[in-house]
Enzyme design. Structure first.
Site, PDB file in Angstrom:
ATOM      1  CB  ILE A  19      39.341  -7.529  23.927  1.00 40.89           C
ATOM      2  CG1 ILE A  19      39.106  -8.542  25.252  1.00 40.89           C
ATOM      3  CG2 ILE A  19      39.960  -6.228  24.625  1.00 40.89           C
ATOM      4  CD1 ILE A  19      40.447  -8.966  25.935  1.00 40.89           C
ATOM      5  CB  SER A  20      33.664  -7.961  25.372  1.00 39.17           C
ATOM      6  OG  SER A  20      33.301  -8.663  24.010  1.00 39.17           O
ATOM      7  CD  GLN A  21      32.431  -2.484  30.285  1.00 44.92           C
ATOM      8  OE1 GLN A  21      31.284  -2.329  29.236  1.00 44.92           O
ATOM      9  NE2 GLN A  21      32.093  -1.767  31.213  1.00 44.92           N
TER      10      GLN A  21
ATOM     11  NE  ARG B 206      39.554  -7.746  28.938  1.00 44.94           N
ATOM     12  CZ  ARG B 206      39.489  -6.331  28.738  1.00 44.94           C
ATOM     13  NH1 ARG B 206      40.444  -5.342  29.240  1.00 44.94           N
ATOM     14  NH2 ARG B 206      38.732  -6.011  28.045  1.00 44.94           N
TER      15      ARG B 206
END
Ligand code: SAH
Length: 226
Positions: free
Chosen positions: A69-71, A43
């Site tokens: 950026i999504s969790q 990530r």
């Protein structure tokens, strides 16, 4: 892009990544296919170098252009919802449409789990960077399109599943029409900052609907920009 250190060291190492997986498992993510994919995709290359040390925290982070950026927990929950419980007669989705590529992290997680991903992003520069990152990771089963995702991707329809990573107030008709029979549509629906993460499944002309979580996504906008 400078932080293409794919292996990572210290706060971006494989061990740090595995701690994230443990946290997601504790938070209720049970699908081992999804947890493996999260353990595999680095990530930290999807965020700015200055934020790389926070890449394996379970939080959303800025990626520029007012987007995030999504969790990881949400990426995992949405991916599991796309895959379904594996009990489908057809063995799960093979051809998936993602609307809202962003930095490409969700795209990369999904690409390891299905045959083909088609991803659409309205901001050209985000899409280009996502394309470069997936290329650097050797991911070859993704096609990218710079377009308004409200229209889906008609030429490639029908899809076995569609994932929308921006909040909508209602489900776009074009997207509904591009789902195969038995296909799942996973998306955040709601007015305002907090939405309901929903999973709709097409059963002939009917829809089976489930609400999974409360989520906080940036809104789905119209048109495109560079
Ligand atoms: N899964 C992504 C989330 C990105 S945030 C990630 O982890 O990085 C949502 C993304 O949806 C943003 O990049 C935003 O530009 C994009 N988006 C918003 N409206 C859109 C639309 N109409 N068509 C395509 N993409 C859209």
């Amino acid at each position: 892009m400078s932080n293409l250190d794919l292996e990572g060291v210290g706060m971006t190492s494989r061990r740090t990544r595995n701690r994230l997986v443990t946290r997601l498992r504790d938070a209720g993510i049970a699908d081992e296919r999804v947890l493996d994919a999260i353990a595999t995709v680095p990530r930290h290359i999807f965020v700015d170098e200055a934020l790389a040390h926070r890449a394996y925290e379970d939080s959303a982070l800025p990626i520029g252009h007012g987007q995030t950026i999504s969790q990881p927990y949400i990426v995992a929950a949405m991916t599991a919802a796309v895959l379904g419980d594996g009990a489908q007669a057809n063995g799960g989705p093979r051809k998936v449409l993602e609307i809202g590529t962003g930095c490409g992290y969700q795209t990369a997680v999904l690409a390891g789990l299905v045959d083909r991903v088609f991803t659409v992003e309205r901001i050209g520069s985000l899409l280009d960077r996502a394309r470069q990152r997936l290329d650097a990771l050797g991911i070859r089963n993704v096609r990218f399109r710079h377009a308004d995702g409200n229209l889906g991707w008609r030429e490639q329809a029908p899809f076995d599943a569609v994932l929308v990573t921006a909040g909508v107030t209602h489900v776009p008709d074009a997207v509904m029409e591009q789902l195969a029979d038995g296909a799942a549509l996973v998306l955040p629906v709601g007015h305002g900052d907090v939405q309901d993460l929903k999973r709709l499944e097409r059963v002939g002309d009917a829809w089976r609907q489930q609400t999974l979580e409360h989520v906080r996504f940036v809104p789905m906008l119209r048109g495109t920009q560079t």
